[in-house]
Enzyme design. Structure first.
Site, PDB file in Angstrom:
ATOM      1  N   TYR A 184     -26.432 -40.905  -7.752  1.00 36.10           N
ATOM      2  CA  TYR A 184     -26.692 -42.048  -6.866  1.00 36.10           C
ATOM      3  C   TYR A 184     -25.413 -42.521  -6.172  1.00 36.10           C
ATOM      4  O   TYR A 184     -25.473 -43.245  -5.196  1.00 36.10           O
ATOM      5  CB  TYR A 184     -27.216 -43.241  -7.676  1.00 36.10           C
ATOM      6  CG  TYR A 184     -28.665 -43.191  -8.106  1.00 36.10           C
ATOM      7  CD1 TYR A 184     -29.430 -42.027  -8.046  1.00 36.10           C
ATOM      8  CD2 TYR A 184     -29.284 -44.350  -8.573  1.00 36.10           C
ATOM      9  CE1 TYR A 184     -30.754 -42.025  -8.467  1.00 36.10           C
ATOM     10  CE2 TYR A 184     -30.603 -44.354  -8.981  1.00 36.10           C
ATOM     11  CZ  TYR A 184     -31.337 -43.186  -8.937  1.00 36.10           C
ATOM     12  OH  TYR A 184     -32.647 -43.200  -9.345  1.00 36.10           O
ATOM     13  N   ASP A 243     -30.910 -44.952 -16.110  1.00 37.22           N
ATOM     14  CA  ASP A 243     -29.719 -44.443 -15.417  1.00 37.22           C
ATOM     15  C   ASP A 243     -30.172 -43.362 -14.439  1.00 37.22           C
ATOM     16  O   ASP A 243     -31.268 -42.803 -14.569  1.00 37.22           O
ATOM     17  CB  ASP A 243     -28.689 -43.860 -16.392  1.00 37.22           C
ATOM     18  CG  ASP A 243     -27.422 -43.378 -15.681  1.00 37.22           C
ATOM     19  OD1 ASP A 243     -26.876 -44.132 -14.848  1.00 37.22           O
ATOM     20  OD2 ASP A 243     -26.988 -42.232 -15.912  1.00 37.22           O
ATOM     21  N   SER A 244     -29.294 -43.070 -13.483  1.00 33.83           N
ATOM     22  CA  SER A 244     -29.604 -42.010 -12.516  1.00 33.83           C
ATOM     23  C   SER A 244     -29.732 -40.653 -13.224  1.00 33.83           C
ATOM     24  O   SER A 244     -30.411 -39.759 -12.733  1.00 33.83           O
ATOM     25  CB  SER A 244     -28.496 -41.927 -11.467  1.00 33.83           C
ATOM     26  OG  SER A 244     -27.272 -41.618 -12.106  1.00 33.83           O
ATOM     27  N   GLU A 280     -22.503 -33.757 -14.685  1.00 37.56           N
ATOM     28  CA  GLU A 280     -23.915 -33.338 -14.777  1.00 37.56           C
ATOM     29  C   GLU A 280     -24.030 -31.808 -14.793  1.00 37.56           C
ATOM     30  O   GLU A 280     -24.928 -31.257 -15.408  1.00 37.56           O
ATOM     31  CB  GLU A 280     -24.743 -33.930 -13.617  1.00 37.56           C
ATOM     32  CG  GLU A 280     -24.998 -35.443 -13.736  1.00 37.56           C
ATOM     33  CD  GLU A 280     -26.382 -35.818 -14.321  1.00 37.56           C
ATOM     34  OE1 GLU A 280     -27.304 -34.998 -14.224  1.00 37.56           O
ATOM     35  OE2 GLU A 280     -26.507 -36.930 -14.883  1.00 37.56           O
ATOM     36  N   CYS A 319     -18.552 -46.290 -14.912  1.00 37.23           N
ATOM     37  CA  CYS A 319     -19.679 -45.396 -14.632  1.00 37.23           C
ATOM     38  C   CYS A 319     -20.102 -44.878 -16.005  1.00 37.23           C
ATOM     39  O   CYS A 319     -19.255 -44.430 -16.792  1.00 37.23           O
ATOM     40  CB  CYS A 319     -19.261 -44.240 -13.733  1.00 37.23           C
ATOM     41  SG  CYS A 319     -20.544 -42.964 -13.606  1.00 37.23           S
ATOM     42  N   THR A 320     -21.393 -44.953 -16.281  1.00 39.72           N
ATOM     43  CA  THR A 320     -21.840 -44.636 -17.637  1.00 39.72           C
ATOM     44  C   THR A 320     -21.756 -43.138 -17.953  1.00 39.72           C
ATOM     45  O   THR A 320     -21.895 -42.752 -19.112  1.00 39.72           O
ATOM     46  CB  THR A 320     -23.265 -45.164 -17.874  1.00 39.72           C
ATOM     47  OG1 THR A 320     -24.136 -44.638 -16.856  1.00 39.72           O
ATOM     48  CG2 THR A 320     -23.292 -46.675 -17.829  1.00 39.72           C
ATOM     49  N   HIS A 321     -21.505 -42.318 -16.952  1.00 36.38           N
ATOM     50  CA  HIS A 321     -21.264 -40.899 -17.207  1.00 36.38           C
ATOM     51  C   HIS A 321     -19.859 -40.637 -17.765  1.00 36.38           C
ATOM     52  O   HIS A 321     -19.642 -39.666 -18.491  1.00 36.38           O
ATOM     53  CB  HIS A 321     -21.402 -40.072 -15.927  1.00 36.38           C
ATOM     54  CG  HIS A 321     -22.814 -39.768 -15.524  1.00 36.38           C
ATOM     55  ND1 HIS A 321     -23.677 -40.717 -15.043  1.00 36.38           N
ATOM     56  CD2 HIS A 321     -23.495 -38.590 -15.517  1.00 36.38           C
ATOM     57  CE1 HIS A 321     -24.838 -40.143 -14.752  1.00 36.38           C
ATOM     58  NE2 HIS A 321     -24.756 -38.858 -15.027  1.00 36.38           N
ATOM     59  N   CYS A 361     -26.584 -48.219 -15.478  1.00 35.87           N
ATOM     60  CA  CYS A 361     -26.028 -47.487 -14.338  1.00 35.87           C
ATOM     61  C   CYS A 361     -25.263 -48.506 -13.510  1.00 35.87           C
ATOM     62  O   CYS A 361     -25.845 -49.494 -13.038  1.00 35.87           O
ATOM     63  CB  CYS A 361     -27.158 -46.867 -13.516  1.00 35.87           C
ATOM     64  SG  CYS A 361     -26.609 -46.065 -12.002  1.00 35.87           S
ATOM     65  N   ASN A 362     -23.966 -48.283 -13.355  1.00 35.48           N
ATOM     66  CA  ASN A 362     -23.156 -49.223 -12.579  1.00 35.48           C
ATOM     67  C   ASN A 362     -23.550 -49.226 -11.114  1.00 35.48           C
ATOM     68  O   ASN A 362     -23.533 -50.264 -10.465  1.00 35.48           O
ATOM     69  CB  ASN A 362     -21.676 -48.859 -12.710  1.00 35.48           C
ATOM     70  CG  ASN A 362     -21.147 -49.184 -14.082  1.00 35.48           C
ATOM     71  OD1 ASN A 362     -20.650 -50.280 -14.319  1.00 35.48           O
ATOM     72  ND2 ASN A 362     -21.260 -48.250 -15.013  1.00 35.48           N
ATOM     73  N   THR A 363     -23.887 -48.048 -10.597  1.00 34.23           N
ATOM     74  CA  THR A 363     -24.215 -47.953  -9.173  1.00 34.23           C
ATOM     75  C   THR A 363     -25.470 -48.778  -8.875  1.00 34.23           C
ATOM     76  O   THR A 363     -25.510 -49.541  -7.904  1.00 34.23           O
ATOM     77  CB  THR A 363     -24.420 -46.478  -8.778  1.00 34.23           C
ATOM     78  OG1 THR A 363     -23.295 -45.729  -9.251  1.00 34.23           O
ATOM     79  CG2 THR A 363     -24.520 -46.317  -7.281  1.00 34.23           C
TER      80      THR A 363
HETATM   81  N1  DGL Z   1     -24.089 -43.395 -14.469  1.00 37.48           N
HETATM   82  C1  DGL Z   1     -24.122 -43.885 -13.116  1.00 37.48           C
HETATM   83  C2  DGL Z   1     -23.212 -45.099 -12.981  1.00 37.48           C
HETATM   84  O1  DGL Z   1     -22.918 -45.741 -13.979  1.00 37.48           O
HETATM   85  C3  DGL Z   1     -23.818 -42.721 -12.229  1.00 37.48           C
HETATM   86  C4  DGL Z   1     -24.202 -42.943 -10.850  1.00 37.48           C
HETATM   87  C5  DGL Z   1     -24.467 -41.664 -10.080  1.00 37.48           C
HETATM   88  O2  DGL Z   1     -25.559 -41.110 -10.249  1.00 37.48           O
HETATM   89  O3  DGL Z   1     -23.612 -41.289  -9.276  1.00 37.48           O
HETATM   90  O4  DGL Z   1     -22.809 -45.463 -11.910  1.00 37.48           O
END
Ligand code: DGL
Length: 250
Positions: free
Chosen positions: A44, A12-13, A160, A194-196, A75-77
């Site tokens: 990201y 993940d990012s 974050e 988004c995994t966050h 990470c979805n992005t």
């Molecule tokens: N956890 C990432 C996702 O699922 C976050 C992407 C980001 O860094 O903006 O998209």
């Protein structure tokens, strides 16, 4: 020479992918995992296709060089912006037992069936939402489902930096949810794409109230990974199974 046996790589990012990793460990506790979080370059979500692709490719190559034969983009992005190019171009000539999978396909195979009103809201980063990946994939797997999306550019930076509970953080999150809900009054399900975002699931659930279910994709992706591994006997021999966990954050 390439190591032919290794942990399952999870990328993940930042630390959002831990919400997916924890579900892998719950559902598949015997495997070894190597988690890579690119904290130094997160988020990201507002970056271009080219940059997300470049960063994701670097991460995948790092995990491959550590011996991972299977990498999950948690990470979805990255899944939205880089996965297809990785699979079809960058890794087209990689060893046939090396695979990279994302989180969008397993999520869209499942979430259509979770809505009683056939109306689903998607919250994600600008990169994920603008890619239209969820709309396109949901059309394939659940064409009767109406999909409403909203991008939340500030959520990953807020999470974050642990500012999602500040007055300003709360206002931003409430406003984004209000915009999504205003798109369709019958929406009964919201996917956190988004995994966050599952890190603030309780905060989101409090805002939307009990009549809307807020879905974290970690459990869905973990169940799908279990199915995938049971079908691909190759990972019985190429994924370490000692239940070890390794982290690499930059
Ligand atoms: N956890 C990432 C996702 O699922 C976050 C992407 C980001 O860094 O903006 O998209």
């Amino acid at each position: 020479m390439m190591n032919k046996v290794g942990p399952i790589g999870v990328f993940d990012s930042g630390y959002g992918g831990l919400t997916v990793l924890q579900e892998f460990m719950r559902v598949l506790p015997d495997y070894d995992y190597l988690y890579l979080g690119d904290n130094a370059r997160a988020p990201y979500g507002n970056r271009s296709f080219e940059v997300v692709h470049e960063f994701t490719l670097e991460a995948v190559n790092y995990l491959k060089n550590q011996g991972c034969r299977l990498v999950i983009l948690a990470c979805n992005t990255s899944s939205a912006k880089a996965l297809r190019t990785l699979q079809q171009i960058d890794l087209a000539h990689a060893d046939s037992d090396f695979r990279v999978l994302g989180v969008i396909r397993p999520s869209t195979e499942t979430i259509g069936s979770l809505s009683k009103t056939n109306s689903i809201g998607i919250l994600g980063t600008p990169g994920t939402i603008q890619s239209e990946s969820y709309k396109i994939e949901l059309e394939r797997f659940s064409s009767k489902t109406a999909v409403f999306q909203h991008a939340c550019p500030m959520w990953v930076p807020l999470i974050e930096s642990k500012q999602h509970q500040t007055d300003l953080g709360k206002k931003i999150i409430e406003k984004d949810i209000e915009v999504l809900l205003s798109k369709d009054g019958s929406m009964d399900t919201i996917l956190l794409a988004c995994t966050h975002y599952p890190l603030i699931l309780d905060q989101i659930q409090d805002i939307v109230g009990p009549s809307i279910q807020v879905i974290s994709q970690g459990p869905i992706v973990a169940d799908k990974l279990k199915d995938y591994l049971s079908e691909k006997s190759i990972y019985e021999n190429t994924a370490f199974k000692k239940g070890h966990l390794f982290f690499f954050n930059n």
